[in-house]
Design a protein around this motif. Structure first.
Motif, PDB file in Angstrom:
ATOM      1  N   LEU A 186       0.850  -1.186   0.000  1.00 38.81           N
ATOM      2  CA  LEU A 186       0.000   0.000   0.000  1.00 38.81           C
ATOM      3  C   LEU A 186       0.888   1.239   0.000  1.00 38.81           C
ATOM      4  CD1 LEU A 186      -2.516  -1.159   2.761  1.00 38.81           C
ATOM      5  CD2 LEU A 186      -2.738  -1.408   0.288  1.00 38.81           C
ATOM      6  N   VAL A 187       0.579   2.171  -0.881  1.00 38.17           N
ATOM      7  CA  VAL A 187       1.360   3.399  -0.999  1.00 38.17           C
ATOM      8  C   VAL A 187       0.413   4.587  -0.875  1.00 38.17           C
ATOM      9  CG1 VAL A 187       2.953   4.737  -2.411  1.00 38.17           C
ATOM     10  CG2 VAL A 187       3.005   2.237  -2.506  1.00 38.17           C
ATOM     11  N   ALA A 188       0.765   5.522   0.004  1.00 37.83           N
ATOM     12  CA  ALA A 188      -0.088   6.693   0.231  1.00 37.83           C
ATOM     13  C   ALA A 188       0.724   7.968   0.049  1.00 37.83           C
ATOM     14  CB  ALA A 188      -0.691   6.651   1.635  1.00 37.83           C
ATOM     15  N   ASN A 189       0.248   8.859  -0.804  1.00 41.73           N
ATOM     16  CA  ASN A 189       0.905  10.134  -1.027  1.00 41.73           C
ATOM     17  C   ASN A 189       0.627  11.077   0.137  1.00 41.73           C
ATOM     18  OD1 ASN A 189       0.724  13.108  -2.188  1.00 41.73           O
ATOM     19  ND2 ASN A 189       2.206  11.985  -3.419  1.00 41.73           N
ATOM     20  N   VAL A 190       1.690  11.593   0.723  1.00 42.94           N
ATOM     21  CA  VAL A 190       1.572  12.426   1.925  1.00 42.94           C
ATOM     22  C   VAL A 190       0.844  13.738   1.621  1.00 42.94           C
ATOM     23  CG1 VAL A 190       2.914  13.693   3.639  1.00 42.94           C
ATOM     24  CG2 VAL A 190       3.615  11.390   2.959  1.00 42.94           C
ATOM     25  N   GLY A 191       1.150  14.340   0.481  1.00 42.81           N
ATOM     26  CA  GLY A 191       0.504  15.604   0.134  1.00 42.81           C
ATOM     27  C   GLY A 191      -0.991  15.452  -0.058  1.00 42.81           C
ATOM     28  N   ALA A 192      -1.396  14.359  -0.717  1.00 47.08           N
ATOM     29  CA  ALA A 192      -2.825  14.118  -0.923  1.00 47.08           C
ATOM     30  C   ALA A 192      -3.527  13.899   0.402  1.00 47.08           C
ATOM     31  CB  ALA A 192      -3.020  12.910  -1.842  1.00 47.08           C
ATOM     32  N   ALA A 193      -2.886  13.179   1.313  1.00 49.32           N
ATOM     33  CA  ALA A 193      -3.492  12.962   2.634  1.00 49.32           C
ATOM     34  C   ALA A 193      -3.585  14.261   3.411  1.00 49.32           C
ATOM     35  CB  ALA A 193      -2.668  11.933   3.413  1.00 49.32           C
ATOM     36  N   ARG A 273      -3.089   3.593  -2.337  1.00 49.59           N
ATOM     37  CA  ARG A 273      -3.320   2.735  -3.488  1.00 49.59           C
ATOM     38  C   ARG A 273      -2.599   1.409  -3.257  1.00 49.59           C
ATOM     39  NH1 ARG A 273      -6.978   5.388  -3.969  1.00 49.59           N
ATOM     40  NH2 ARG A 273      -7.691   6.643  -5.728  1.00 49.59           N
ATOM     41  N   SER A 274      -3.237   0.333  -3.696  1.00 52.12           N
ATOM     42  CA  SER A 274      -2.744  -1.019  -3.449  1.00 52.12           C
ATOM     43  C   SER A 274      -2.028  -1.549  -4.684  1.00 52.12           C
ATOM     44  CB  SER A 274      -3.926  -1.934  -3.094  1.00 52.12           C
ATOM     45  OG  SER A 274      -3.525  -3.278  -3.002  1.00 52.12           O
ATOM     46  N   HIS A 275      -0.837  -2.108  -4.473  1.00 52.58           N
ATOM     47  CA  HIS A 275      -0.063  -2.703  -5.557  1.00 52.58           C
ATOM     48  C   HIS A 275       0.178  -4.173  -5.244  1.00 52.58           C
ATOM     49  CE1 HIS A 275       1.003   1.178  -7.435  1.00 52.58           C
ATOM     50  NE2 HIS A 275       1.067   1.630  -6.201  1.00 52.58           N
ATOM     51  N   GLN A 276      -0.288  -5.045  -6.119  1.00 58.82           N
ATOM     52  CA  GLN A 276       0.047  -6.459  -6.010  1.00 58.82           C
ATOM     53  C   GLN A 276       1.283  -6.678  -6.876  1.00 58.82           C
ATOM     54  OE1 GLN A 276      -2.283  -9.371  -8.108  1.00 58.82           O
ATOM     55  NE2 GLN A 276      -2.069 -10.875  -6.470  1.00 58.82           N
ATOM     56  N   LEU A 277       2.448  -6.645  -6.238  1.00 57.28           N
ATOM     57  CA  LEU A 277       3.684  -6.772  -6.990  1.00 57.28           C
ATOM     58  C   LEU A 277       3.806  -8.174  -7.562  1.00 57.28           C
ATOM     59  CD1 LEU A 277       6.246  -4.823  -4.785  1.00 57.28           C
ATOM     60  CD2 LEU A 277       4.962  -4.040  -6.776  1.00 57.28           C
ATOM     61  N   LEU A 278       4.076  -8.243  -8.847  1.00 61.59           N
ATOM     62  CA  LEU A 278       4.231  -9.512  -9.559  1.00 61.59           C
ATOM     63  C   LEU A 278       5.681  -9.655 -10.007  1.00 61.59           C
ATOM     64  CD1 LEU A 278       0.997  -9.385 -11.759  1.00 61.59           C
ATOM     65  CD2 LEU A 278       1.328 -10.574  -9.576  1.00 61.59           C
ATOM     66  N   PRO A 279       6.138 -10.883 -10.275  1.00 61.16           N
ATOM     67  CA  PRO A 279       7.523 -11.081 -10.713  1.00 61.16           C
ATOM     68  C   PRO A 279       7.876 -10.189 -11.906  1.00 61.16           C
ATOM     69  CG  PRO A 279       6.527 -13.188 -10.192  1.00 61.16           C
ATOM     70  CD  PRO A 279       5.421 -12.170 -10.115  1.00 61.16           C
ATOM     71  N   GLY A 280       9.040  -9.535 -11.805  1.00 58.76           N
ATOM     72  CA  GLY A 280       9.480  -8.648 -12.868  1.00 58.76           C
ATOM     73  C   GLY A 280       8.927  -7.245 -12.764  1.00 58.76           C
ATOM     74  N   GLN A 281       8.344  -6.897 -11.638  1.00 55.94           N
ATOM     75  CA  GLN A 281       7.859  -5.535 -11.431  1.00 55.94           C
ATOM     76  C   GLN A 281       8.733  -4.831 -10.396  1.00 55.94           C
ATOM     77  OE1 GLN A 281       3.648  -5.506 -10.554  1.00 55.94           O
ATOM     78  NE2 GLN A 281       3.106  -6.129 -12.623  1.00 55.94           N
TER      79      GLN A 281
END
Length: 334
Positions: A186-193, A273-281
Motif C-alpha cells: 500500500l502506498v499513500a501520497n503524503v501531500g494528498a493525505a 493505493r494497493s499494488h500487487q507486486l508480480l515477478p518482474g515488477q
C-alpha cells in the motif's frame, strides 16, 4: 504557505511504465556485462553497474529522472516488464545463503542500476548483515513481527524514519509473489493525505512525536538511542509535502498530538493505493513524499514464498559511500 498541487488524483495514483519487449531484452543483455557478485564483491559490482547506467533504456531513464527531479511527481513509479534471472532460485530461508547459491544477478543489476540512476545506493551496516541488496522474505520464527521478515500487517511508515540518514528512495523488485496472491504493498501520497486534514495537520508540523528504531536493530543500540528526540512528522514548506513517520514506532507527546496522528493515519488510508507486486515488477518510492505499508499473508516455507529485493538510495552521499551506520555515520565499506 506554498500552494498544494491541485490534482490529488494524480498524486494518489502514481505513475506506471510498461517496458517494451526490446527494452526488457536490452536490460537482460546489459546485466550479462557485470561479472561480479553484489553479495561477495559489492564495491566492484557497484562500479561495473555504474558504468552501464547511461545505457539503460531511455524511457526508463526518463521516468526515473522525473521521479527524482520533478517536485510535482506523485512519488511512486511502478515499472512493469523487468527481466528476471534465467533460473529463479527458491525463496531463501536465510538471505545470507544467496552469496553462495546465486550465480546470475539479473534482478540485482536492474534494481541497483535504477537505484544508481536515482542517486547513491547504500545500506545500513546493522541491517541485513550490511548487504547491498536486501531480500525481504518471511522467516519461520518471525512471522508475527512487523518488520521485513514478518508476514503480519506492516503499518504505514517512512523507511528508517528513526534514522538521521533516512533513504530518500526505496526500490522494491518482486522476484516471487505469495502463494495466495494476497500480499499487497500500500502506498499513500503524503501531500494528498494532508489536503484532507485541513487545519488539523498543524500539530503534525510541530516537534511532538518520538520515533523508534525498527525492532530488527534495537538490540544493537544503546537504550537512549532507540528513540529520537521529539520531531515533526509532517513538513509542508518548501514543496512538496513530506513525512517522517512510522506508525508502529511512534510516541506522541500529548493527547492532542495523538489525535492528530490518528487523523493523519485515517487520511493516508483514504488516499492509499494497493499494488500487487508480480515477478518482474519494480516499485520505486520517494521515501519522503509517500509512506508505504503491507497487508498480512500466509507463508508456507516451501521455497516458493514471497520474495522481494530492496535497495536504499540517497542523493547526497559520495558515490563510493555505500555502507553507513544506522545512526547516520558513514563507515568504511571494506
Amino acid at each position: 504557505m506554498a500552494n498544494q498541487p491541485s490534482n490529488r488524483g494524480q498524486l494518489i495514483d502514481g505513475r506506471t511504465l510498461d517496458l517494451r519487449n526490446r527494452d526488457t531484452i536490452a536490460l537482460s543483455d546489459l546485466s550479462q556485462k557485470v561479472e561480479h557478485s553484489p553479495y561477495l564483491d559489492p564495491e566492484v559490482f557497484l562500479d561495473q553497474v555504474r558504468a552501464l547506467v547511461a545505457d539503460l533504456p531511455e524511457p526508463l531513464l526518463a521516468e526515473v529522472e522525473a521521479l527524482r527531479n520533478d517536485p510535482g511527481h506523485p512519488g511512486t513509479l511502478l515499472v512493469k516488464g523487468m527481466p528476471l534471472d534465467p533460473i529463479v532460485l527458491g525463496t531463501p530461508a536465510a538471505p545470507a545463503t544467496l552469496q553462495f547459491a546465486k550465480r546470475t544477478f539479473v534482478s540485482e543489476f536492474c534494481l541497483v542500476s535504477c537505484g544508481l540512476a536515482t542517486g547513491t545506493v547504500f545500506s545500513f551496516r546493522e541491517e541485513y548483515g550490511g548487504a547491498l541488496v536486501h531480500s525481504i522474505v518471511p522467516r519461520r520464527f518471525l512471522c508475527a513481527d512487523t518488520g521485513h521478515f514478518g508476514a503480519s500487517n506492516l503499518d504505514f511508515h517512512t523507511e528508517f524514519a528513526w534514522s538521521r540518514i533516512r533513504p530518500e528512495f526505496v526500490l522494491l523488485y518482486c522476484i516471487r509473489n505469495d502463494h495466495d496472491r494476497r500480499a499487497r504493498t500500500l502506498v499513500a501520497n503524503v501531500g494528498a493525505a494532508a489536503q484532507l486534514l485541513g487545519s488539523k495537520k498543524e500539530l503534525l508540523t510541530r516537534p511532538l512525536f518520538r520515533l523508534g528504531a525498527p525492532d530488527s536493530i534495537q538490540h544493537l543500540l544503546q537504550k537512549e538511542d532507540t528513540w529520537t528526540e521529539p520531531v515533526a512528522v509532517l513538513r509542508e514548506e518548501p514543496q512538496p509535502t513530506v513525512a517522517r513517520v512510522n506508525f508502529t514506532f511512534v510516541q506522541p507527546e500529548t493527547h492532542d498530538a495523538g489525535r492528530a496522528l490518528r487523523d493523519f493515519h485515517d487520511a493516508l488510508s483514504v488516499v492509499a493505493r494497493s499494488h500487487q507486486l508480480l515477478p518482474g515488477q519494480l516499485l520505486i518510492l520517494d521515501n519522503r513524499r509517500v509512506v508505504h505499508a503491507r497487508n498480512s499473508y500466509s507463508p508456507k516455507f516451501d521455497g516458493r514464498d514471497r520474495w522481494v529485493q530492496q535497495v536504499y538510495v540517497r542523493t547526497d552521499l559520495p558515490k563510493d559511500t555505500w555502507l553507513v551506520q544506522a545512526t547516520g555515520v558513514p563507515t568504511d565499506s571494506r
